[in-house]
Write an enzyme that holds these catalytic residues in place. Sequence first.
Site, mmCIF file in Angstrom:
data_model
loop_
_atom_site.group_PDB
_atom_site.id
_atom_site.type_symbol
_atom_site.label_atom_id
_atom_site.label_comp_id
_atom_site.label_asym_id
_atom_site.label_seq_id
_atom_site.Cartn_x
_atom_site.Cartn_y
_atom_site.Cartn_z
ATOM 1 N N HIS A 1 0.839 -1.204 0.000
ATOM 2 C CA HIS A 1 0.000 0.000 0.000
ATOM 3 C C HIS A 1 0.877 1.258 0.000
ATOM 4 O O HIS A 1 0.651 2.194 -0.765
ATOM 5 C CB HIS A 1 -0.923 0.010 1.219
ATOM 6 C CG HIS A 1 -1.935 -1.090 1.231
ATOM 7 N ND1 HIS A 1 -3.053 -1.087 0.435
ATOM 8 C CD2 HIS A 1 -1.994 -2.241 1.950
ATOM 9 C CE1 HIS A 1 -3.767 -2.179 0.667
ATOM 10 N NE2 HIS A 1 -3.144 -2.888 1.582
ATOM 11 N N ASP B 1 9.002 6.020 8.252
ATOM 12 C CA ASP B 1 8.297 5.468 9.398
ATOM 13 C C ASP B 1 7.206 6.457 9.757
ATOM 14 O O ASP B 1 7.404 7.681 9.689
ATOM 15 C CB ASP B 1 9.230 5.234 10.584
ATOM 16 C CG ASP B 1 8.627 4.247 11.579
ATOM 17 O OD1 ASP B 1 7.942 3.297 11.132
ATOM 18 O OD2 ASP B 1 8.829 4.406 12.793
ATOM 19 N N THR B 2 6.073 5.919 10.113
ATOM 20 C CA THR B 2 4.889 6.735 10.379
ATOM 21 C C THR B 2 4.305 6.375 11.733
ATOM 22 O O THR B 2 4.276 5.205 12.121
ATOM 23 C CB THR B 2 3.828 6.520 9.288
ATOM 24 O OG1 THR B 2 4.312 7.044 8.051
ATOM 25 C CG2 THR B 2 2.520 7.221 9.636
ATOM 26 N N GLY C 1 -4.108 0.358 7.680
ATOM 27 C CA GLY C 1 -3.741 0.815 9.019
ATOM 28 C C GLY C 1 -4.896 1.467 9.756
ATOM 29 O O GLY C 1 -6.007 0.931 9.796
#
Length: 210
Positions: free
Chosen positions: A11, A71-72, A168
Site C-alpha cells: 500500500h 516510518d509513520t 492501518g
Amino acid sequence: MELIFATNNLHKLHEVKEKLQLNNAKIQVISLSEIGFFNDIPETGITLQANALQKAQTIFDFCGKNCFADDTGLEIVALNGEPGVYSARYAERCWGEPCGRPSGSGVNPVPTFDDNINLVLSKLHGKINRKAYFKTVIALFWNGKIHYFEGRIDGEITSEKHGTEGFGYDPIFRPEGYQETFAELPLDEKNRISHRARAVDELVKFLSER
C-alpha cells in the site's frame, strides 16, 4: 533515475510510487523484490527518525544504492502520544490485557491492524478530546549521505470505523477539514493531503534540485 523504497508494505509502495512519478518523471521507484531483498527489516528505534534510518541503512548496506525508507506514527493527544512509534504493533505491546486473545483459543496470535484499531477505540471510550495527528519521517540515502524529510496532518479519531479504502488506522482517522475518514477518501485525494504525501513532497523537492 532509480530510487529504492525500503518497504514491504505494498500500500505504501503504491502511494509513494504514484506521488513520485506524478511529480518527477525522472524518478523510477524500485521495490525490494526488484533488488532481490526478501528479509524482514528491523524497526527497533524509539523514534520515527531512528526507525526510518535503520530501515534505509539496512537496504543501503545491502545494495549500496540510493534508497529511502519511512516510518509513520499516529499520535493521539488523550493517550499522551500513543501509539506513536509503536503504531504498527500497538496491540502486540499489551497482548495480555485488555487486547489479548485468550491463550489456547486457536486464533493466530499475531495482532492485526483491526486489533490496533480496536485497542485505540477502547482506550478512547468516553473521552471527549479525540485530537490526533499522523506524522511521517523519511530517511534518504543519497550519494552516500543521509537526509530527512517530515510530513504531518492533524485530525481526530472517530468513535467507530468508517470506509474500506486505505490501510492501518485509516478507517478511524478523520483529517482536519473533512467529514470523511482516510478510508472513505479516494486514493488520489488521500495521496494529495496525507502526512506521507507531505513528506514525499519534501523529498521530491530535494530530488528536483539535484
